[in-house]
Write a protein that holds these residues in place. Structure first.
Motif, mmCIF file in Angstrom:
data_model
loop_
_atom_site.group_PDB
_atom_site.id
_atom_site.type_symbol
_atom_site.label_atom_id
_atom_site.label_comp_id
_atom_site.label_asym_id
_atom_site.label_seq_id
_atom_site.Cartn_x
_atom_site.Cartn_y
_atom_site.Cartn_z
ATOM 1 N N ILE A 99 19.792 -8.174 -17.495
ATOM 2 C CA ILE A 99 19.667 -9.630 -17.654
ATOM 3 C C ILE A 99 18.477 -10.136 -16.843
ATOM 4 C CG2 ILE A 99 20.740 -11.861 -17.117
ATOM 5 C CD1 ILE A 99 23.459 -10.488 -17.736
ATOM 6 N N LEU A 100 18.338 -9.668 -15.605
ATOM 7 C CA LEU A 100 17.240 -10.105 -14.753
ATOM 8 C C LEU A 100 15.892 -9.675 -15.330
ATOM 9 C CD1 LEU A 100 16.334 -11.494 -12.166
ATOM 10 C CD2 LEU A 100 16.653 -9.300 -10.977
ATOM 11 N N ILE A 101 15.803 -8.444 -15.794
ATOM 12 C CA ILE A 101 14.561 -7.962 -16.414
ATOM 13 C C ILE A 101 14.190 -8.838 -17.598
ATOM 14 C CG2 ILE A 101 13.587 -6.078 -17.804
ATOM 15 C CD1 ILE A 101 15.166 -4.148 -15.918
ATOM 16 N N ASP A 102 15.160 -9.093 -18.469
ATOM 17 C CA ASP A 102 14.911 -9.917 -19.653
ATOM 18 C C ASP A 102 14.428 -11.318 -19.276
ATOM 19 O OD1 ASP A 102 15.732 -7.748 -21.177
ATOM 20 O OD2 ASP A 102 17.711 -8.606 -21.652
ATOM 21 N N ARG A 103 15.069 -11.904 -18.298
ATOM 22 C CA ARG A 103 14.689 -13.253 -17.877
ATOM 23 C C ARG A 103 13.283 -13.269 -17.292
ATOM 24 N NH1 ARG A 103 19.076 -17.126 -16.112
ATOM 25 N NH2 ARG A 103 20.753 -16.638 -17.538
ATOM 26 N N LEU A 104 12.991 -12.312 -16.436
ATOM 27 C CA LEU A 104 11.667 -12.281 -15.802
ATOM 28 C C LEU A 104 10.566 -12.008 -16.821
ATOM 29 C CD1 LEU A 104 12.498 -10.416 -12.472
ATOM 30 C CD2 LEU A 104 12.099 -12.870 -12.809
#
Length: 76
Positions: free
Chosen positions: A66-71
């Motif tokens: 989720i964090l990778i996708d958001r960043l």
């Protein structure tokens, strides 16, 4: 009445990063509990700790994605 705790930062990813950090820390710490249970010969407790550890590991992987996708979305 219980006072609701709010994030100290208003960054939208702060809660995600903090929860991810806690989940990863639990994976590490629970290994100690597994070792302790095994040293005492408590297979049932060790197995239960392994289940918790695996759940935290899965949650950590989901949180990282989720964090990778958001960043990537924010920067890309």
């Amino acid at each position: 009445m219980v006072k609701e705790i709010s994030s100290p930062f208003k960054d939208k990813n702060y809660d995600l990063i903090h929860a991810l950090q806690m989940s990863l820390e639990h994976v590490y710490r629970i290994q100690t509990y597994i070792s302790d249970a095994e040293e005492r010969g408590d297979k049932e407790l060790a197995a239960w700790f392994r289940k918790i550890q695996e759940n935290n590991r899965k949650s950590s992987e989901q949180g990282k994605q989720i964090l990778i996708d958001r960043l990537q979305h924010e920067n890309g």
